[in-house]
Design an enzyme around this catalytic site. Structure first.
Site, PDB file in Angstrom:
ATOM      1  N   CYS A 261       1.112 -13.716  25.132  1.00  0.00           N
ATOM      2  CA  CYS A 261       1.859 -12.555  25.604  1.00  0.00           C
ATOM      3  C   CYS A 261       1.911 -12.541  27.132  1.00  0.00           C
ATOM      4  CB  CYS A 261       1.269 -11.262  25.056  1.00  0.00           C
ATOM      5  SG  CYS A 261      -0.508 -11.078  25.273  1.00  0.00           S
ATOM      6  N   SER A 294      -3.757 -13.624  25.446  1.00  0.00           N
ATOM      7  CA  SER A 294      -3.159 -13.034  26.637  1.00  0.00           C
ATOM      8  C   SER A 294      -2.875 -14.112  27.671  1.00  0.00           C
ATOM      9  CB  SER A 294      -4.105 -12.002  27.250  1.00  0.00           C
ATOM     10  OG  SER A 294      -5.232 -12.645  27.831  1.00  0.00           O
ATOM     11  N   ASP A 295      -1.937 -13.815  28.560  1.00  0.00           N
ATOM     12  CA  ASP A 295      -1.839 -14.603  29.772  1.00  0.00           C
ATOM     13  C   ASP A 295      -3.036 -14.246  30.650  1.00  0.00           C
ATOM     14  OD1 ASP A 295      -0.946 -16.319  31.747  1.00  0.00           O
ATOM     15  OD2 ASP A 295       1.101 -15.536  31.754  1.00  0.00           O
ATOM     16  N   TRP A 296      -3.300 -15.068  31.639  1.00  0.00           N
ATOM     17  CA  TRP A 296      -4.498 -14.922  32.474  1.00  0.00           C
ATOM     18  C   TRP A 296      -4.322 -13.761  33.452  1.00  0.00           C
ATOM     19  CZ3 TRP A 296      -4.374 -18.253  28.975  1.00  0.00           C
ATOM     20  CH2 TRP A 296      -5.395 -19.171  28.707  1.00  0.00           C
ATOM     21  N   GLY A 297      -5.062 -12.684  33.225  1.00  0.00           N
ATOM     22  CA  GLY A 297      -4.925 -11.494  34.057  1.00  0.00           C
ATOM     23  C   GLY A 297      -3.933 -10.497  33.504  1.00  0.00           C
TER      24      GLY A 297
END
Length: 765
Positions: A261, A294-297
């Site tokens: 995402c 998730s994407d990173w952050g």
């Protein structure tokens, strides 16, 4: 300092501060999952009843302790993992991510690498570790050849496995909505059918190595500036008919183990805690059994994210906190997240691990040998097939190997070929040259980079009897004199694009337009080779003889470009994005939010308090009319249309046949009428849509033909490409009626015209 270098410095600053700066500004509302939806802890649609993979995953979940489950739903970011107490540092490879497995049950640790264009090692975390660098995603899309996408994916997957990685963050399928978008070069163009087919084959290739591939970034993630704060606004039907359709078809055809995402919001909710996207569309309507990482952050909450369908927090050190560790355990104890939801999160992760064969064929404990020479051949083949010949007046190309004097000018052609910036950056076999700038806190994530693959050397090899001179182009007068003294001048022009920042302009930077004008004014044959991440403006187009779109051509870009220039390879690439004649033809002539981003950045790095801000709404006014559909609706005549590309031979289309009714099949003959062997990519377009008809690519095929050879091409349309999505009565609808269509070389080329008489058709979401 040039304007481009100032922009580069901004990109570096933005990345270094993005996770902390942007995320710190957000309030995280905790909202309940809609009661009308199936509970997020139950198997989707009970479809797992006869699924042996689901059964295996479920059996493993039942043997796991709660502590083991919690370890699997959040992952480390190895460069910063030493900040996290208890992180298994000894087992980590310096890379994008690491997730703890359960060795006693044979569940492997997950070692994750960025992988859009090869096994990434952006800032040389792994000293001396190189990999094969493929051409950019747009170059791949320009091949119009799904088989090449599979080969590229299989190659990346094999290298990753040999390096002991087992998760690749590949599969970028976001549609390229804006010509200035910084990450366009990673993606696969503006058409949902083309993007879906190419992404699906790349993912299938990756996963053929018994490792996991993602598909990303879900969804509506078309810009980089402000990507942590933008709220993309689009109506459901338009979303389903554009970006979501590309994801849906690609997922159906390739079965990626994970969906990643995105950073942005979609219609008011962060993509990684968006119940509509994750629970309703992905897991309910599409019956997706794998896991959402998730994407990173990109994570903002515990309860809302877990209940909305996020299964794994990635790169947790880049978030404000570890949301899916102790906080998730506390939320389960408090009854805010059900225990069954945690089980479902882990079951989905294990589904991907089992489905890909990773659990039965674990990656080797130690690195394995890699045939880099064979892999470089794949990269070169892809680069050659993706090069697009945009102009060729008077048969200026191919160049004759007997040319007496050739002037090669600009673009660092003496060293190599340009690469796009960001997480996709590969430290290629053979070496790279980087330009980083002193930018305070930057960790150097974004660097202007050239792969060491010299077009100059390749041109000299292709024309051994010619005098080939090189000038860097900084002195325009000297370049013009060299061109005047040569038989032909080849100007290499570049436009660098990168993750973390969109381009403020699609003009060529550093006064390259003036350089091209000066060289072309010499009166000698002038060829321009463009190394760009997407469309650029060409005010000099009428003054030059030939234009070659080489994209970011990867680690064998030099020989690939030379082979096309000298005719060893007949160009067959086709544009996967429309090139506008003016920037105001695009839906958004300026990068949304760029002034706000500048204000925040200036305050941050001047040691002042950044202005308070939250996300801003960005309506996507074009809706499903992305790219060529927008230009067609608006009546704009672009510089070069979608699907455009020339060849050194000619092709004729004939004998159109349309079979319609309940299903649409279009067939026709393609004949090579020229004197050279070559490849063509005939395309079929149909106009459909009840509310506002739009032009739609419904099929294409890459065809290689000898002179005089004819081949029959048959295209069967995917009904959802033609259909409208009805959000009120959810599902796809084709109204009975007659639909105009044509076969052509590109959008607007109506070489063969016909119509299809279709019966009414419906399908659930």
């Amino acid at each position: 300092m040039t304007r481009r270098h100032q922009s580069t410095r901004r990109a570096l600053r933005i990345h270094a501060a993005a996770a902390v700066l942007a995320l710190a500004a957000f309030g995280l509302a905790q909202t309940a999952v809609a009661q009308t939806m199936p509970t997020p802890d139950s198997p989707p649609l009970a479809a797992r009843v006869n699924d042996p993979v689901w059964d295996r995953a479920d059996a493993l979940v039942k043997q796991m302790t709660e502590a083991e489950k919690l370890l699997m739903v959040h992952g480390y970011f190895p460069p910063f993992a030493d900040r996290t107490p208890g992180a298994p540092l000894d087992d980590m490879i310096p890379s994008a991510g690491y997730v703890t497995g359960v060795p006693r049950l044979g569940i492997p640790n997950l070692r994750e690498s960025d992988a859009s264009l090869g096994v990434a090692n952006q800032v040389e975390q792994r000293k001396g570790d190189t990999a094969t660098a493929l051409p950019s995603g747009l170059a791949l899309a320009a091949t119009f050849d799904p088989q090449l996408a599979y080969r590229g994916g299989a190659m990346i997957g094999a290298e990753a496995r040999a390096k002991t990685f087992n998760v690749l963050l590949a599969g970028g399928v976001n549609l390229t909505r804006d010509p200035w978008a910084g990450r366009n070069f990673e993606y696969l163009g503006e058409d949902p059918w083309l993007a879906a087919l190419m992404a699906a084959e790349q993912i299938r290739g990756v996963q053929s190595n018994h490792i996991i591939s993602t598909i990303k970034h879900f969804s509506l993630n078309p810009q980089e500036t402000g990507r942590h704060i933008i709220d993309g606004v689009i109506d459901e039907a338009a979303h389903r008919e554009s970006d979501l359709l590309a994801f849906q078809i690609a997922i159906e055809r390739s079965h990626p183990a994970s969906v990643m995402c995105a950073y942005n919001k979609v219609n008011g909710d962060w993509a990684c805690e968006n119940d509509h996207l994750l629970n309703q569309v992905l897991k309910r309507d599409w019956n997706y059994p794998g896991f959402v990482m998730s994407d990173w952050g990109a994570v903002h909450s515990t309860v809302k994210a877990a209940n909305a369908g996020l299964d794994q927090q990635s790169g947790q050190e880049l978030d404000r906190q570890i949301y899916f560790g102790d906080d998730l355990r506390a939320a389960i104890d408090a009854g805010e997240v059900k225990q069954a939801r945690l089980d479902d999160m882990v079951r989905r992760i294990l589904y991907g691990v089992i489905q890909t064969g990773l659990i039965d064929h674990p990656t080797p404990a130690n690195e394995q040998p890699i045939d880099y020479e064979a892999n470089a051949d794949v990269a070169q083949t892809m680069a050659e097939a993706g090069i697009v010949l945009l102009k060729n007046d008077g048969g200026a190309l191919p160049l004759l190997a007997t040319a007496r004097k050739i002037a090669v000018i600009g673009g660092r052609a003496d060293y190599g070929v340009m690469s796009g910036g960001g997480s996709s950056q590969v430290r290629s076999v053979g070496g790279v040259q980087e330009y980083a700038f002193e930018v305070g806190e930057s960790h150097g994530f974004v660097r202007m980079t050239w792969h060491k693959s010299s077009p100059l050397d390749a041109i000299r090899a292709a024309a051994p009897n010619a005098e080939v001179v090189y000038l860097d182009g900084k002195d325009r007068a000297a370049a013009a004199r060299a061109a005047a003294e040569a038989d032909v001048a080849i100007v290499f022009a570049w436009h660098w694009q990168t993750e973390a920042e969109d381009s403020e302009t699609i003009d060529l930077p550093d006064n390259q337009d003036d350089l091209i004008n000066a060289v072309s004014a010499s009166g000698k044959k002038t060829v321009v080779v463009l190394e760009t991440g997407g469309p650029v403006l060409m005010p000099w187009l009428n003054q030059v003889n030939a234009v070659v779109q080489a994209w970011y051509s990867g680690q064998r870009g030099g020989p690939a470009i030379a082979n096309v220039l000298f005719g060893k390879v007949n160009p067959s690439g086709r544009l996967p994005m429309t090139f506008p004649a003016r920037i105001d033809q695009a839906p958004r002539p300026e990068v949304p939010g760029i002034q706000l981003q500048k204000a925040v950045e200036a305050a941050r790095f001047d040691q002042r308090q950044p202005p308070a801000f939250d996300s801003w709404e960005q309506p996507y006014v074009e809706g499903a009319a992305v790219g060529y559909r927008w230009y067609d609706q608006q009546g704009h005549r672009p510089l070069f249309p979608f699907g455009y590309g020339l060849s050194y031979t000619d092709f004729r289309y004939s004998n159109l046949r349309v079979e319609d009714g309940d299903r649409l099949t279009v067939s026709f003959d393609v004949t090579n009428t020229g004197r050279r062997a070559g490849a063509d990519a005939p395309q079929v377009y149909l106009r459909a849509g009840q509310a506002r008809p739009t032009l739609r690519l419904i099929g294409f095929e890459k065809v290689e033909l000898q002179p005089g050879q004819t081949r029959r091409v048959t295209v069967t349309a995917e009904p959802r490409i033609i259909a409208d999505y009805d959000a009120a009565n959810p599902g796809w609808r084709i109204a009975a009626g007659s639909y105009p269509l044509y076969v052509g070389r590109h959008v607007g080329d109506e070489a063969l015209k016909g119509s299809a008489h279709l019966n009414a058709w419906t399908r659930q979401p």
